[in-house]
Design a protein around this motif. Sequence first.
Motif, PDB file in Angstrom:
ATOM      1  N   PHE A 196      91.709  59.038  55.661  1.00  0.00           N
ATOM      2  CA  PHE A 196      91.858  57.876  56.540  1.00  0.00           C
ATOM      3  C   PHE A 196      92.101  58.273  57.990  1.00  0.00           C
ATOM      4  CE2 PHE A 196      93.246  56.683  52.266  1.00  0.00           C
ATOM      5  CZ  PHE A 196      92.345  55.662  52.007  1.00  0.00           C
ATOM      6  N   GLY A 197      91.861  59.547  58.322  1.00  0.00           N
ATOM      7  CA  GLY A 197      92.094  60.024  59.679  1.00  0.00           C
ATOM      8  C   GLY A 197      90.924  59.752  60.603  1.00  0.00           C
ATOM      9  N   ASP A 198      91.017  60.319  61.794  1.00  0.00           N
ATOM     10  CA  ASP A 198      89.964  60.194  62.801  1.00  0.00           C
ATOM     11  C   ASP A 198      88.776  61.078  62.453  1.00  0.00           C
ATOM     12  OD1 ASP A 198      91.563  58.469  64.321  1.00  0.00           O
ATOM     13  OD2 ASP A 198      92.526  60.145  65.371  1.00  0.00           O
ATOM     14  N   ILE A 199      87.664  60.832  63.122  1.00  0.00           N
ATOM     15  CA  ILE A 199      86.498  61.701  62.983  1.00  0.00           C
ATOM     16  C   ILE A 199      86.881  63.091  63.491  1.00  0.00           C
ATOM     17  CG2 ILE A 199      84.155  62.162  63.795  1.00  0.00           C
ATOM     18  CD1 ILE A 199      83.742  59.141  63.969  1.00  0.00           C
ATOM     19  N   ILE A 200      86.525  64.104  62.731  1.00  0.00           N
ATOM     20  CA  ILE A 200      86.850  65.479  63.086  1.00  0.00           C
ATOM     21  C   ILE A 200      85.691  66.052  63.902  1.00  0.00           C
ATOM     22  CG2 ILE A 200      87.452  67.757  62.200  1.00  0.00           C
ATOM     23  CD1 ILE A 200      88.238  66.177  59.554  1.00  0.00           C
ATOM     24  N   GLU A 201      86.005  66.554  65.084  1.00  0.00           N
ATOM     25  CA  GLU A 201      84.946  67.046  65.965  1.00  0.00           C
ATOM     26  C   GLU A 201      84.882  68.559  66.041  1.00  0.00           C
ATOM     27  OE1 GLU A 201      84.425  65.005  69.622  1.00  0.00           O
ATOM     28  OE2 GLU A 201      85.133  63.118  68.806  1.00  0.00           O
ATOM     29  N   GLU A 202      85.894  69.250  65.542  1.00  0.00           N
ATOM     30  CA  GLU A 202      85.891  70.707  65.630  1.00  0.00           C
ATOM     31  C   GLU A 202      85.326  71.330  64.352  1.00  0.00           C
ATOM     32  OE1 GLU A 202      89.791  72.766  65.293  1.00  0.00           O
ATOM     33  OE2 GLU A 202      90.597  70.735  65.156  1.00  0.00           O
ATOM     34  N   ASP A 203      85.070  72.639  64.402  1.00  0.00           N
ATOM     35  CA  ASP A 203      84.592  73.349  63.221  1.00  0.00           C
ATOM     36  C   ASP A 203      85.696  73.411  62.183  1.00  0.00           C
ATOM     37  OD1 ASP A 203      82.189  73.714  64.464  1.00  0.00           O
ATOM     38  OD2 ASP A 203      82.468  75.852  64.869  1.00  0.00           O
ATOM     39  N   LEU A 204      85.285  73.481  60.915  1.00  0.00           N
ATOM     40  CA  LEU A 204      86.227  73.481  59.800  1.00  0.00           C
ATOM     41  C   LEU A 204      85.935  74.637  58.850  1.00  0.00           C
ATOM     42  CD1 LEU A 204      85.926  69.674  59.076  1.00  0.00           C
ATOM     43  CD2 LEU A 204      87.954  70.792  60.008  1.00  0.00           C
ATOM     44  N   ILE A 205      86.952  75.423  58.556  1.00  0.00           N
ATOM     45  CA  ILE A 205      86.828  76.391  57.476  1.00  0.00           C
ATOM     46  C   ILE A 205      86.730  75.569  56.200  1.00  0.00           C
ATOM     47  CG2 ILE A 205      87.966  78.255  56.214  1.00  0.00           C
ATOM     48  CD1 ILE A 205      89.497  78.797  58.945  1.00  0.00           C
ATOM     49  N   THR A 206      85.710  75.806  55.416  1.00  0.00           N
ATOM     50  CA  THR A 206      85.419  74.960  54.261  1.00  0.00           C
ATOM     51  C   THR A 206      85.476  75.769  52.974  1.00  0.00           C
ATOM     52  OG1 THR A 206      83.980  73.635  55.676  1.00  0.00           O
ATOM     53  CG2 THR A 206      83.732  73.349  53.294  1.00  0.00           C
ATOM     54  N   ILE A 207      86.294  75.331  52.056  1.00  0.00           N
ATOM     55  CA  ILE A 207      86.364  75.961  50.743  1.00  0.00           C
ATOM     56  C   ILE A 207      85.873  74.953  49.717  1.00  0.00           C
ATOM     57  CG2 ILE A 207      87.870  76.972  48.980  1.00  0.00           C
ATOM     58  CD1 ILE A 207      89.679  77.925  51.275  1.00  0.00           C
ATOM     59  N   LEU A 208      84.852  75.345  48.965  1.00  0.00           N
ATOM     60  CA  LEU A 208      84.295  74.495  47.911  1.00  0.00           C
ATOM     61  C   LEU A 208      84.593  75.142  46.567  1.00  0.00           C
ATOM     62  CD1 LEU A 208      80.773  73.714  49.433  1.00  0.00           C
ATOM     63  CD2 LEU A 208      82.858  72.346  49.597  1.00  0.00           C
TER      64      LEU A 208
END
Length: 134
Positions: free
Chosen positions: A52-64
């Motif tokens: 429910f947060g704001d749109i994220i504009e920075e890069d994200l370390i992603t773990i799947l």
Amino acid sequence: MIKLTIPGRPISKSNFKLHNVHGQAWMPSKGKHSKYLAYENMIAGFINQQYFGDIIEEDLITILKLYFPNKRMGDLHNYPKSICDGIEKSGIIKNDKQLKPVLLFDFIDKDNPRVEIELYPISEYDVSYVVSKK
């Protein structure tokens, strides 16, 4: 850190592409091959129920973390595309190019197949890895 869970067996994008007579790939929106688009929309829907947060504009370390019901999982490298497309479609990021690096893990859970997504803002977190000989 944002943690999201998508229930059900992960679906690979490569299984649903069709090609025209000129060799161009496309994703059908109707018929038996439209299952991929439905999966993308399902991912977006579950994300919108959990974030429910704001749109994220920075890069994200992603773990799947992919949990399959059995060992029949196909080519593991084809799964991140469908998941990342679903994350973008949810609207919490502007572009799936923001999801980097992507770390991919697979597990077996016959009772609860799912995808667990962890997103770490690059401004707050760092990632490193170590490969060591057994």
